[in-house]
Design an enzyme around this catalytic site. Structure first.
Site, PDB file in Angstrom:
ATOM      1  N   LYS A  54       0.871  -1.185   0.085  1.00  0.00           N
ATOM      2  CA  LYS A  54       0.124   0.054   0.244  1.00  0.00           C
ATOM      3  C   LYS A  54       0.857   1.226  -0.198  1.00  0.00           C
ATOM      4  O   LYS A  54       1.893   1.294   0.493  1.00  0.00           O
ATOM      5  CB  LYS A  54      -0.855   0.002   1.183  1.00  0.00           C
ATOM      6  CG  LYS A  54      -1.996  -0.886   1.307  1.00  0.00           C
ATOM      7  CD  LYS A  54      -2.689  -0.827   2.566  1.00  0.00           C
ATOM      8  CE  LYS A  54      -3.825  -1.649   2.677  1.00  0.00           C
ATOM      9  NZ  LYS A  54      -4.893  -1.567   1.521  1.00  0.00           N
ATOM     10  N   ARG A  90     -10.425 -11.523   1.925  1.00  0.00           N
ATOM     11  CA  ARG A  90     -11.126 -12.234   1.374  1.00  0.00           C
ATOM     12  C   ARG A  90     -10.740 -13.888   1.427  1.00  0.00           C
ATOM     13  O   ARG A  90     -11.105 -14.871   1.418  1.00  0.00           O
ATOM     14  CB  ARG A  90     -11.584 -12.225   0.036  1.00  0.00           C
ATOM     15  CG  ARG A  90     -10.676 -12.161  -1.172  1.00  0.00           C
ATOM     16  CD  ARG A  90     -10.635 -11.275  -2.429  1.00  0.00           C
ATOM     17  NE  ARG A  90     -11.006  -9.636  -2.324  1.00  0.00           N
ATOM     18  CZ  ARG A  90     -11.191  -8.885  -3.286  1.00  0.00           C
ATOM     19  NH1 ARG A  90     -11.516  -9.287  -4.283  1.00  0.00           N
ATOM     20  NH2 ARG A  90     -11.325  -7.688  -2.783  1.00  0.00           N
TER      21      ARG A  90
HETATM   22  N1  BES Z   1      -8.248  -3.594   4.279  1.00  0.00           N
HETATM   23  C1  BES Z   1      -8.210  -3.223   2.965  1.00  0.00           C
HETATM   24  C2  BES Z   1      -9.491  -2.508   2.686  1.00  0.00           C
HETATM   25  C3  BES Z   1      -9.853  -1.185   3.317  1.00  0.00           C
HETATM   26  C4  BES Z   1      -9.122   0.056   2.947  1.00  0.00           C
HETATM   27  C5  BES Z   1     -10.492  -1.051   4.676  1.00  0.00           C
HETATM   28  C6  BES Z   1      -9.347   1.042   3.517  1.00  0.00           C
HETATM   29  C7  BES Z   1     -10.561   0.071   5.412  1.00  0.00           C
HETATM   30  C8  BES Z   1      -9.999   1.204   4.776  1.00  0.00           C
HETATM   31  C9  BES Z   1      -8.183  -4.459   2.320  1.00  0.00           C
HETATM   32  O1  BES Z   1      -7.593  -5.677   2.588  1.00  0.00           O
HETATM   33  C10 BES Z   1      -7.738  -3.915   0.989  1.00  0.00           C
HETATM   34  O2  BES Z   1      -6.485  -3.729   0.897  1.00  0.00           O
HETATM   35  N2  BES Z   1      -8.640  -4.118  -0.142  1.00  0.00           N
HETATM   36  C11 BES Z   1      -8.132  -3.752  -1.621  1.00  0.00           C
HETATM   37  C12 BES Z   1      -8.663  -4.781  -2.349  1.00  0.00           C
HETATM   38  C13 BES Z   1      -8.141  -4.552  -4.051  1.00  0.00           C
HETATM   39  C14 BES Z   1      -6.811  -4.935  -3.874  1.00  0.00           C
HETATM   40  C15 BES Z   1      -8.900  -5.483  -4.866  1.00  0.00           C
HETATM   41  C16 BES Z   1      -8.727  -2.285  -1.645  1.00  0.00           C
HETATM   42  O3  BES Z   1      -9.839  -2.136  -1.256  1.00  0.00           O
HETATM   43  O4  BES Z   1      -8.130  -1.306  -2.356  1.00  0.00           O
HETATM   44 MG    MG Z   2      -5.564  -5.126   1.869  1.00  0.00          MG
END
Ligand code: BES
Ligand code: MG
Ligand code: ZN
Length: 501
Positions: A278, A352
Site C-alpha cells: 500500500k 477475502r
Molecule cells: N483492508 C483493506 C480495505 C480497506 C481499505 C479497509 C481502507 C479500510 C480502509 C483491504 O484488505 C484491501 O486492501 N482491499 C483492496 C482490495 C483490492 C486490492 C482489490 C482495496 O480495497 O483496495
Molecule cells: Mg488489503
C-alpha cells in the site's frame, strides 16, 4: 462506574451535572422540567420566551445553579421535533450529553427522564438507548497516554418521572450497559497498536475476556492444525509475517448436533498490502483491519451476558499481512479448505482469502446461518461514503432483518448486488477462480462474489465495514477513532434472527 435507576426528580442527587431533554417547540416548561427551571431561577423559560432556546436538535443550554450550598450545572438538551425523534437520535443526544458532562468536569451525572420523554417512547427501548448512547459517547482510548487529564464519570443516575415504567426502563438499561460494554471491547481492540495487538495477543485478549464467562468456550486452531485442515488460503496470507496465524473459534451453547448461527470476522492485525504494498499515507489506519474479528468477539460476549437462546459461534482468522522474502506472490495458486484453487492477483486483497477458509470452517461445523463482517474493500467507501456499511448476501430474509435492526441501532447498512456478472470478472486462466478483479469497478461486489464461493448453500450475509471503520470526529455516540460499527447490529440480530424456512 455506578449506574442506577430511581424514581423522583433527581434534584436531590448530589450530581454536579443534571441532564434533561427538551423537545423542539416547547413554550412553557411543565412537570420535572419546571421544577428544574425553578431551581435555576427560570433561566430556561426566560430563554424560551426570548426565542433563544427552543429545543432544536443538538441545541444545548448549559446553566449553573447553587442549591443547599451545592453547585451544579444543568444541561438542557434539544431533542428536535417529537414526531421525528427516534431511538437513534436519543442515543446521539445521550452521547453528546456524556461528553458535555465530561467537559464540565463532572464525575456524577443525574439524567432526568420527564413525562414528556417517557410518554413518547417504549420504556425498555428508552432505557436501552439512553444508556447505550451515554456510555458509547464517553468512550476514550487512553491506554497509552502517560498522563490522563480527563475527567471520568463515576456515577450516572436515571431519575424517572413515573414509577410505572421503572421495571421496563431498568431492563432496557441493563441491556444497554451490556451492548455499550461490547462496543467498547471492540473499540479497544481496534484502536490498539499493531505491535501489541498481534494475532497471538488477540487470542490472549479473547481468553481474558471470556475467563469469567464459562458459557463461551474457546478453541484455537494453530498453524499446524490449519495445515491439516487444508486452510491454504488463510496460511498463504500469513506466510509473509514472522508472526504465527491463528484461527480463533468461540462457541456459545454449541453441542454435537447444533446448527449454530456463525459469525465470521476478518482479523488482519495489520495490513501493509503485502508484496502489492500500500502507499504510505494513512497506512497506520490498517491497524484496525481486525475490526470484524473484534466485532464478532464482542458479539459473543454480549450473547453470553444476555444469556441468549440459541447456539452461536464466532470464527476469527487472525493474520498479519506483510511483505517479505517469504511472502505470497501475485501469481501464486493456493487451495482453500473446500478444495477450490485460487489464483492470487493482488496480495492486498488478503481479507477475502482468510475469510474463505473461515467460512468453509463454519460450514463444516454445521452453520445454519453465516454472517461475516470485514473491513474488506476501499471500494465500499467509494460507493457509500462513511454513512453506511455495505450489505450483500444470498438470503433476502436475513438482509431485511439486518435492515430493520439498523433502523433501531443507527448502524446503517445499504444493500449492494451480487449479480452473476461479477463472477465472470473473477475468471482465472490457470485456477478455479482468481481472487480479485484488477479493475476498479464494483470492488465491493466482486469481493462478496468471491466469498459466496465458500459458503456452499448456507444462508449468508456479508457486511463490508471498510466504509465505517473509523470516525473522523466526535459526534453523538460516535467518538473520533476506530469505530467498531456493526457490533450492535450483530447482537440485535442474535437476539432476534431472521426466521428461515
Ligand atoms: N483492508 C483493506 C480495505 C480497506 C481499505 C479497509 C481502507 C479500510 C480502509 C483491504 O484488505 C484491501 O486492501 N482491499 C483492496 C482490495 C483490492 C486490492 C482489490 C482495496 O480495497 O483496495
Ligand atoms: Mg488489503
Ligand atoms: Zn485488509
Amino acid at each position: 462506574m455506578k449506574i442506577q435507576v430511581k424514581q423522583g426528580n433527581g434534584l436531590e442527587e448530589a450530581a454536579q451535572v443534571v441532564v434533561v431533554t427538551v423537545f423542539e417547540g416547547v413554550t412553557k416548561p411543565t412537570g420535572f422540567l419546571k421544577e428544574i427551571d425553578d431551581r435555576v431561577n427560570q433561566q430556561l423559560s426566560t430563554l424560551i420566551k426570548r426565542g433563544i432556546f427552543f429545543g432544536k436538535q443538538d441545541q444545548v443550554l448549559t446553566v449553573h445553579g447553587v442549591y443547599d450550598k451545592h453547585a451544579f450545572s444543568v444541561l438542557f438538551m434539544g431533542l428536535g421535533k417529537k414526531e421525528t425523534c427516534d431511538y437513534v437520535r436519543l442515543r446521539h443526544i445521550a452521547g453528546n450529553a456524556s461528553r458535555a458532562a465530561i467537559s464540565l468536569k463532572s464525575s456524577e451525572v443525574s439524567w432526568i427522564v420527564d413525562a414528556e420523554l417517557s410518554g413518547s417512547f417504549d420504556a425498555f427501548k428508552l432505557g436501552q438507548s439512553l444508556t447505550e448512547g451515554f456510555l458509547m459517547g464517553k468512550y476514550q482510548y487512553t491506554t497509552y497516554k502517560s498522563s490522563d487529564e480527563t475527567t471520568h464519570i463515576s456515577g450516572l443516575t436515571f431519575s424517572l418521572d413515573s414509577g410505572k415504567i421503572k421495571n421496563e426502563f431498568t431492563r432496557g438499561h441493563t441491556k444497554g450497559i451490556i451492548l455499550a460494554e461490547s462496543v467498547i471491547i471492540a473499540r479497544d481492540l481496534a484502536n490498539a497498536p499493531p505491535n501489541v495487538l498481534t494475532p497471538k495477543h488477540f487470542v490472549e485478549e479473547a481468553k481474558k475476556t471470556f475467563k469469567k464467562i464459562p458459557s463461551v468456550s474457546i478453541e484455537v486452531i494453530d498453524k499446524k492444525k490449519a495445515l491439516k485442515l487444508g486452510m491454504h488460503a488463510f496460511l498463504g496470507v500469513a506466510q509473509g509475517s514472522v508472526l504465527d496465524p491463528y484461527m480463533l473459534v468461540l462457541s456459545y451453547n454449541v453441542q454435537k448436533k447444533s446448527t449454530p448461527i456463525c459469525f465470521v470476522g476478518k482479523g488482519v492485525t495489520f495490513d501493509t498490502g503485502g508484496i502489492s504494498i500500500k502507499p504510505a499515507a494513512k497506512m497506520q489506519d490498517m491497524k484496525a483491519d481486525m475490526t470484524g474479528g473484534a466485532s464478532v468477539l464482542a458479539a459473543l460476549y454480549a450473547i453470553a451476558r444476555l444469556e441468549s437462546k440459541g447456539s452461536f459461534m464466532a470464527v476469527i482468522p487472525l493474520v498479519e499481512n506483510m511483505p517479505s522474502g517469504n511472502a505470497q506472490r501475485p501469481g501464486d495458486i493456493v487451495t482453500a479448505m473446500n478444495g477450490k484453487t485460487i489464483e492470487i492477483i493482488n496480495t492486498d486483497a488478503e481479507g477475502r482469502l482468510i475469510l474463505a477458509d473461515a467460512l468453509c470452517y463454519a460450514v463444516s461445523q454445521g452453520a445454519s446461518q453465516l454472517i461475516d463482517i470485514a473491513t474488506l474493500t476501499g471500494a465500499c467507501s467509494v460507493a457509500l461514503g462513511s454513512a453506511a456499511a455495505g450489505i450483500l448476501g444470498n438470503n433476502q430474509n436475513m438482509i431485511h432483518r439486518f435492515e430493520e435492526i439498523s433502523h433501531f441501532t443507527g448502524e446503517k447498512v445499504w444493500q449492494l448486488p451480487l449479480y452473476e456478472e461479477y463472477l465472470e470478472l473473477l475468471k482465472s486462466d490457470v485456477a478455479d477462480i482468481s481472487h480479485c478483479y484488477e479493475g476498479r469497478e464494483g470492488g465491493t461486489c466482486t469481493a462478496a462474489k468471491f466469498l459466496e464461493q465458500f459458503v456452499d448453500k448456507t444462508p449468508w450475509v456479508h457486511l463490508d465495514i471498510a466504509s465505517v471503520m473509523m470516525y473522523k470526529e466526535n459526534k453523538g455516540y460516535r467518538v473520533k477513532g476506530m469505530a467498531a460499527e456493526g457490533v450492535r447490529n450483530l447482537i440485535e440480530y442474535a437476539c432476534q434472527p431472521a426466521l428461515l424456512k
